[in-house]
Design an enzyme around this catalytic site. Structure first.
Site, PDB file in Angstrom:
ATOM      1  N   ARG A   1     -15.328   0.156  -1.673  1.00 61.39           N
ATOM      2  CA  ARG A   1     -14.893  -1.057  -0.995  1.00 61.39           C
ATOM      3  C   ARG A   1     -14.788  -0.731   0.491  1.00 61.39           C
ATOM      4  NH1 ARG A   1      -9.368  -3.763  -1.725  1.00 61.39           N
ATOM      5  NH2 ARG A   1      -8.552  -1.896  -0.724  1.00 61.39           N
TER       6      ARG A   1
ATOM      7  N   CYS B   1      -9.976  -5.928 -10.548  1.00 58.24           N
ATOM      8  CA  CYS B   1      -9.537  -4.615 -10.048  1.00 58.24           C
ATOM      9  C   CYS B   1      -8.128  -4.638  -9.458  1.00 58.24           C
ATOM     10  CB  CYS B   1     -10.535  -4.052  -9.050  1.00 58.24           C
ATOM     11  SG  CYS B   1     -10.647  -5.010  -7.542  1.00 58.24           S
TER      12      CYS B   1
ATOM     13  N   ARG C   1     -10.672   2.629  -2.553  1.00 61.19           N
ATOM     14  CA  ARG C   1     -10.076   2.005  -1.361  1.00 61.19           C
ATOM     15  C   ARG C   1     -10.309   2.937  -0.176  1.00 61.19           C
ATOM     16  NH1 ARG C   1      -5.797   0.417  -5.336  1.00 61.19           N
ATOM     17  NH2 ARG C   1      -5.435  -1.817  -5.114  1.00 61.19           N
TER      18      ARG C   1
ATOM     19  N   HIS D   1       0.801  -1.225   0.000  1.00 62.62           N
ATOM     20  CA  HIS D   1       0.000   0.000   0.000  1.00 62.62           C
ATOM     21  C   HIS D   1       0.828   1.267   0.000  1.00 62.62           C
ATOM     22  CE1 HIS D   1      -2.964  -3.035   0.270  1.00 62.62           C
ATOM     23  NE2 HIS D   1      -3.784  -2.139  -0.236  1.00 62.62           N
TER      24      HIS D   1
ATOM     25  N   ARG E   1       2.898 -10.467  -0.842  1.00 59.56           N
ATOM     26  CA  ARG E   1       2.973  -9.445  -1.894  1.00 59.56           C
ATOM     27  C   ARG E   1       3.870  -8.273  -1.504  1.00 59.56           C
ATOM     28  NH1 ARG E   1      -3.154  -6.834  -1.656  1.00 59.56           N
ATOM     29  NH2 ARG E   1      -2.258  -4.907  -2.386  1.00 59.56           N
TER      30      ARG E   1
ATOM     31  N   GLU F   1     -10.688 -12.601  -3.517  1.00 63.88           N
ATOM     32  CA  GLU F   1      -9.266 -12.484  -3.206  1.00 63.88           C
ATOM     33  C   GLU F   1      -8.711 -13.760  -2.585  1.00 63.88           C
ATOM     34  OE1 GLU F   1      -8.417  -8.031  -2.047  1.00 63.88           O
ATOM     35  OE2 GLU F   1     -10.108  -8.777  -0.889  1.00 63.88           O
TER      36      GLU F   1
ATOM     37  N   ASN G   1      -4.273  -8.793  -6.714  1.00 59.79           N
ATOM     38  CA  ASN G   1      -3.087  -8.577  -5.864  1.00 59.79           C
ATOM     39  C   ASN G   1      -3.083  -9.585  -4.714  1.00 59.79           C
ATOM     40  OD1 ASN G   1      -2.709  -6.397  -7.493  1.00 59.79           O
ATOM     41  ND2 ASN G   1      -3.404  -4.880  -6.013  1.00 59.79           N
ATOM     42  N   ASP G   2      -4.235  -9.682  -4.066  1.00 62.26           N
ATOM     43  CA  ASP G   2      -4.312 -10.631  -2.962  1.00 62.26           C
ATOM     44  C   ASP G   2      -4.549 -12.052  -3.452  1.00 62.26           C
ATOM     45  OD1 ASP G   2      -3.872  -9.333  -0.489  1.00 62.26           O
ATOM     46  OD2 ASP G   2      -5.674  -8.169  -0.852  1.00 62.26           O
TER      47      ASP G   2
HETATM   48  C1  PEP Z   1      -6.368  -6.621  -4.680  1.00 61.36           C
HETATM   49  O1  PEP Z   1      -6.086  -7.335  -3.706  1.00 61.36           O
HETATM   50  O2  PEP Z   1      -6.127  -6.950  -5.855  1.00 61.36           O
HETATM   51  C2  PEP Z   1      -7.001  -5.311  -4.479  1.00 61.36           C
HETATM   52  C3  PEP Z   1      -7.446  -4.629  -5.500  1.00 61.36           C
HETATM   53  O3  PEP Z   1      -7.056  -4.842  -3.225  1.00 61.36           O
HETATM   54  P1  PEP Z   1      -5.797  -4.188  -2.466  1.00 61.36           P
HETATM   55  O4  PEP Z   1      -4.686  -4.033  -3.460  1.00 61.36           O
HETATM   56  O5  PEP Z   1      -6.233  -2.888  -1.916  1.00 61.36           O
HETATM   57  O6  PEP Z   1      -5.507  -5.192  -1.408  1.00 61.36           O
HETATM   58 MG    MG Z   2      -6.822  -6.827  -1.781  1.00 57.04          MG
END
Ligand code: PEP
Ligand code: MG
Length: 759
Positions: free
Chosen positions: A521, A692, A485, A379, A655, A621, A644-645
């Site tokens: 979200r 996303c 977010r 983040h 990650r 996720e 991402n998750d």
């Molecule tokens: C993800 O996990 O792909 C996502 C969009 O959420 P974040 O990156 O905020 O965890």
């Molecule tokens: Mg995520």
């Protein structure tokens, strides 16, 4: 006969050393260096060897330094460095094994160092020093006679080494701490690497002088200790006032730009300056005769120590603030005019960074950020993207030693870092940059409606992290907001934002995207987004598997409800969607939705304007979801895949951990196949589905996504123009055919080839 005596004597070494000679070595020595020197002399004597040397390992540099020697040229002590694996000694430590050579120079790994005087000693025995997996160094003994050392010698040296390991480790640590205390201010020291390859955390380009954050305070300490001038109490008070004005200026600056997240981020520092006990402690020392800069340093240090001992992450984090105040106060006192914008227009290098620190630095208009740890989907990276600060993450500890104000060129498009770049490199990048600027001006030409080559409508939504991203989303004519977010306003504050505060922020979002779909979200904290002010968020061994995301919201219903009410109120008259992150079961989804229902009822009962029928969806996720997609599709109004998750949990690769970034593989067949199952199930039930996560803007996957039935992507708006361009070149029938082929591939190597060919 002589040799025989020596051999018998050497057989007894273990006994001799056990008798306790070693313990005395440390207490008798006047310095760490002399301790090591005495140690090698003792070993050489007991082992009857002509040479004995100790090499200490430096984990950050991943090299060994000759730290003491009996028998070799002493001028090399502290100078001779071997990379891990270099020479026989480096190899012994790298592979954690004893290396014994009867004729060392014949071994291809033998490294001949000029003037070291080693060539004549053909018998060689190196024993690595380590504790568990921690590498400490190596002890080497050598002798002129070939094949001099026996199995007994090996056993004896191992025994000595194991007894000495702890003490040597302490020595090594002390030495490295002392070394760190002396940051290099010598600009002529060349950094031995001119080019580094890292990973892009936030795209862009920067060419500027670099400052290493961690060394800044040390440099100032040095300046204070060298300064002969005596300052008065009045001068200290003036510096205090100047510092206050600077901080208020930063606060104002950042509030104007980032009202949603920047609320009072400098407040802790401003308060600290006003704190009487902090002020009085310094005054007291000054009255006792201490020079004010020194007095500030002493008290700041004292506070830092105290903060660091506190068992509360939020307060511990504040020790950074205290350090920062100390630096500012002293700089102002010393009349360092630099400070008002110390980092202004610079590239900042740091080992790690908190989101709030990124914000603080952004208010000082830094040009770029190089971090030595973290992940590209962490983040801090996401925040840097919104702040449009180029960020590269590079696992190269040596960067910490980069002399201050070295010129650095960051190509955060490719992840390239050039130290002191040549004219040619600079020129090439300036040209590239001009092209990029031209391309970004052409974003005005972007079409408001994206279609594939054969006319299929694809929605390109924007991911929004900060309100500041909204303008960009509008510029590139995003079809709406596919992911807001909401956690960023939570992360950088010192307490939970109230329902009213959230309402104000959310309303600016809904007004900024009137008439278009907006997906909120709900709070996704935990993992790498820790609310440091929230006690129960302290110390989780596996935060990504812990009290994260929807789990937190369900556990703290009051906080969750406040957020939901704020969203429902702000979404009045909008095309509103609420999305829950990290859902793992139908039950969890239903529980979260029930809370929304409760909030709807509360608002209705109170007659407060709100959206009464928001669509309720969830992020995908977790791998668990793939197996229950059919049932979830009966409950949820829509889905969005957070790759991402999803990748992190599917492949068990953190990650945010740069050490395993090579294992974080979106192209893994398991990921692509799982995406296919998810998308097909959602489409079968006619439920809206989008992607996303960062994969949504990775060009090499776009055709695959369209081929398996994706018609909606949500991405960082900066990527919308290029993603639109790629989509316009894709024919759906061809994409379907290609994705069918990819789905038959099971080997990563083969998949990589096929995906790269298309990228
Ligand atoms: C993800 O996990 O792909 C996502 C969009 O959420 P974040 O990156 O905020 O965890
Ligand atoms: Mg995520």
């Amino acid at each position: 006969m002589k040799k025989l005596i020596a051999k018998v004597f050497r057989d007894n070494t273990k006994l001799i050393c056990d008798v306790g000679e070693i313990g005395g070595l440390f207490t008798d020595s006047t310095s760490l260096e002399s301790f090591l020197q005495k140690t090698v002399e003792m070993i050489a004597q007991h082992m009857n060897s002509q040479v004995c040397s100790i090499y200490l390992y430096n984990e950050e540099q991943r090299d060994l330094t000759l730290s003491a020697t009996k028998g070799l040229n002493q001028e090399h002590i502290g100078q001779l460095r071997l990379k891990l694996g270099e020479g026989l000694t480096g190899l012994a430590l790298k592979e954690l094994r004893v290396i014994e050579e009867r004729c060392a120079s014949q071994n291809p790994n033998f490294k001949c160092v000029e003037n070291l005087g080693e060539e004549q000693y053909e018998s060689f025995l190196a024993v690595p020093i380590f504790r568990g997996a921690t590498k400490i160094g190596a002890i080497v003994i050598q002798n002129k006679n070939k094949a001099y050392f026996s199995a007994n010698d090996e056993q004896a040296l191992r025994a000595i080494t194991s007894q000495l390991a702890n003490t040597i480790e302490m020595t090594r640590l002390f030495m490295s701490i002392n070394e760190q205390k002396k940051p290099s201010t010598d600009k002529t020291v060349a950094f031995d690497s001119k080019f580094l390859k890292g990973q892009v955390g936030s795209p862009g380009f920067a060419f500027a002088q670099a400052i290493v954050l961690e060394n800044d305070l040390l440099r100032l300490e040095e300046k204070v200790s060298q300064s002969k001038r005596v300052y008065s109490l009045a001068e200290f008070q003036k510096a205090l006032r100047t510092t206050e004005i600077q901080l208020e200026f930063f606060q104002k600056n950042v509030e104007e730009k980032l009202s949603d997240v920047a609320s009072l981020i400098f407040s802790a520092q401003i308060l600290m300056l006003k704190d009487q006990s902090f002020y009085q402690s310094i005054v007291k020392l000054v009255e006792q005769g201490m020079n004010p800069p020194k007095a500030i340093m002493v008290i700041v240090d004292d506070y830092v120590q105290k903060f660091q001992k506190i068992d509360n992450a939020y307060l511990r984090e504040k020790s950074q603030d205290v350090r920062d105040i100390g630096r500012r106060l002293v700089s102002n006192l010393l009349g360092d005019s630099e400070d008002l914008g110390k980092y202004n227009q610079c590239i900042v290098i740091s080992r790690e960074m908190l989101p709030s620190e990124v914000l603080k630095l952004s208010s000082q208009r830094i040009k770029g950020l190089v971090l030595l740890s973290g992940g590209t989907t962490s983040h801090v990276s996401i925040l840097a993207q919104s702040l449009q600060i180029p960020l590269i993450i590079v696992d190269e500890p040596k960067l910490i030693n980069l002399p201050e104000l070295t010129s650095v060129l960051m190509d955060a498009q490719e992840g390239n870092i050039y130290i002191d770049p040549s004219k040619d490199i600079k020129h090439t990048y300036e040209e590239k940059e001009k092209l990029r600027e031209r391309a970004s001006h052409s974003k005005g030409k972007i079409k408001g409606c994206t279609r594939s080559r054969d006319g299929l409508r694809i929605q390109l939504m924007a991911n929004i992290n900060l309100l500041g991203d909204l303008q960009y989303a509008r510029d590139v004519k995003a079809d709406g907001i596919g992911l807001y977010r909401t956690e960023f306003p939570f992360i950088v504050r010192s307490d939970f934002p109230s329902e009213e505060e959230q309402y104000v922020i959310y309303q600016r979002l809904t007004e900024g995207m009137k008439g278009k779909e907006i997906t909120f979200r709900t709070l996704d904290i935990g993992g790498d987004k820790v609310l440091s002010y929230f006690e129960s968020h302290v110390k989780e061994n596996n935060p990504f598997l812990g009290m994260r995301s929807i789990r937190f919201s369900l556990r703290h219903e009051e906080i969750f409800s406040q957020q939901i009410r704020a969203i429902l109120r702000a979404g009045y008259k909008s095309d509103l969607r609420i999305m829950f992150p990290m859902i793992s079961s139908i039950d969890e989804f239903v529980s979260a939705r029930n809370i929304v229902d409760k909030c709807l009822k509360q608002l209705k009962d109170l007659n407060i304007k709100h959206h009464s029928q928001p669509k309720i969806g969830m992020m995908i996720e977790l791998p668990a979801v793939v197996q229950i997609m059919e049932e979830l599709a009966l409950e949820a109004d829509f889905f969005s895949i957070g790759t991402n998750d999803f990748i992190q949990y599917m492949l068990a690769v953190d990650r945010t951990n740069e050490k395993v970034s090579d294992l974080y593989l979106p192209e893994h067949p398991a990921i692509l196949r799982a995406l296919k199952i998810i998308v097909s199930t959602a489409n079968k039930h006619q439920k809206d589905i989008s992607i996303c996560g960062d994969m949504a803007h990775q060009k090499q996957f776009l055709s695959y996504f369209l081929g398996v039935g994706i018609k909606k992507l949500s991405l960082n708006p900066a990527y919308i123009p290029e993603v639109q361009e790629v989509i316009e070149s894709i024919n759906i029938n061809e994409a379907e055919e290609q994705s069918r082929k990819l789905l038959t591939v099971s080997k990563l190597s083969e998949m990589k080839k096929m995906i790269i060919n298309k990228g």
